[in-house]
Design an enzyme around this catalytic site. Sequence first.
Site, PDB file in Angstrom:
ATOM      1  N   ASP A  95     -23.495   7.569  -3.083  1.00  0.00           N
ATOM      2  CA  ASP A  95     -22.337   6.827  -3.543  1.00  0.00           C
ATOM      3  C   ASP A  95     -21.404   6.683  -2.328  1.00  0.00           C
ATOM      4  O   ASP A  95     -21.495   7.470  -1.382  1.00  0.00           O
ATOM      5  CB  ASP A  95     -21.664   7.609  -4.668  1.00  0.00           C
ATOM      6  CG  ASP A  95     -20.372   6.959  -5.098  1.00  0.00           C
ATOM      7  OD1 ASP A  95     -20.372   5.729  -5.272  1.00  0.00           O
ATOM      8  OD2 ASP A  95     -19.372   7.694  -5.240  1.00  0.00           O
ATOM      9  N   ASP A 108     -17.538   5.574  -2.305  1.00  0.00           N
ATOM     10  CA  ASP A 108     -16.151   6.035  -2.456  1.00  0.00           C
ATOM     11  C   ASP A 108     -16.104   7.461  -2.994  1.00  0.00           C
ATOM     12  O   ASP A 108     -16.665   7.753  -4.049  1.00  0.00           O
ATOM     13  CB  ASP A 108     -15.385   5.094  -3.393  1.00  0.00           C
ATOM     14  CG  ASP A 108     -15.372   3.660  -2.865  1.00  0.00           C
ATOM     15  OD1 ASP A 108     -15.371   3.492  -1.634  1.00  0.00           O
ATOM     16  OD2 ASP A 108     -15.376   2.721  -3.685  1.00  0.00           O
TER      17      ASP A 108
END
Length: 434
Positions: free
Chosen positions: A254, A256
Amino acid sequence: MQAVIMAGGKGSRLAALTKDEIPKPMAPFLGKPLLEWQLEQLKRYGIRRVTLVVGHLKEKIISHFGDGSTLGLELDYVEETAPLGTAGAFPLLLPKIESEHFLLLFGDIRFDIDLARMERFFLEKRAECLLFAHPNAHPYDSDLIVTDGENRVTGFDSKHNVRTGWQDNLVNAGIYILSRDMLRRVPEVKKTDFEKEILAPMAAAGEAIYAYRSPEYVKDVGTVDRIRAAEEEWRSGFPAKRNLEFPQRAVFLDRDGVINRYNGFVRTPEELELLPCAAEGLRQLNSSAYLAIVVSNQPVVARGETSEAELETIFNKMKTLLGREGAFVDDVFYCPHHPDSGFPGEVKELKIDCDCRKPKTGMLRRAAERYHLDLSACYLVGDTTGDIQCGKNAGVRTVLVKTGEAGRDGKYAVTPDLVADDLAAAATKILEEQ
Ligand SMILES: [Mg+2]
Ligand SMILES: [Zn+2]
């Protein structure tokens, strides 16, 4: 498909190995000339006819390989009487090449790549020229390729340029597939630089020149140190395992809250700030058997808060900052969609119930197809329960990091397989499990 190897290099940087008695492509690599390794690799993918462009000390090459019959190949030679640069011999190659397209490579690289897969991509794209491209650990002093969202090459960014803004980490590796007609672009035999005089104008004119992005092993071994380092890697068996003919492993990341600080959505490049552990974690993965592939929900695009072009710039900032610290990601997949419509400024066609928004698995499945991933041997590192749910849905092992939202979103009742303080700790845990 036929092949052409540019084997005319003088290789003064290899003088300690060649003692100027053998040409650069004949430099020994694990006891065998570099060129012989290359020819064996071509043969493995069914290439039989190879033309060698020779110059400096050419008789050493010709007497070693002859007509190629001992290797089961048909070799012939184009002899340069004066150095012609990287494309000056093209008119001499024209009568030698009978296939519609051919492979072109330089004599000072060591590689192990699935050439059949690269050729399929060339045909799918209906390309005039396809160049093998990959990220590296020092983009700041490398010549970079600029592409659009469809992998079409739009420009070349020399390492000598003063760079402003943010760049993709994409380096030309020196392996091409070219249509036969490309040879006609050099009208007469004279010193010609392939990239500057042929490719750059084609890119600027919007012609069909594409980048083939691949994590497979290709190294320029034009110096003694590089040969030694590559020999070491070869002994470890690492390069052969990266060939996309074989199932690969990846760590999905991922973005952020894992790579960059989470302060809500990132809408502009200014808002992206790397987490202190990110580069360290990625460096660990980059030198392991795992590919590092970003899978990121970016509903800011559907909401009309960021365009896809701006989003590319934001990703380029991430790649530039990581590159400065010797780290890279192998690829980026993002979902620009969002299911709920009815907001001012939104982009209607992206307001859909797509198959890629995590926890759905579309991005992972597409990456698996592109890079021949064995999902059961992959991991996903994320900071939300949505990430972990996505990993479960795709059948990969999951790691929750305590950076970003640290799982506090509480949207899904899932338990990660591992918990780690940050990306560096996650990478350590993943590599320890092996
Ligand atoms: Mg996140
Ligand atoms: Zn989507």
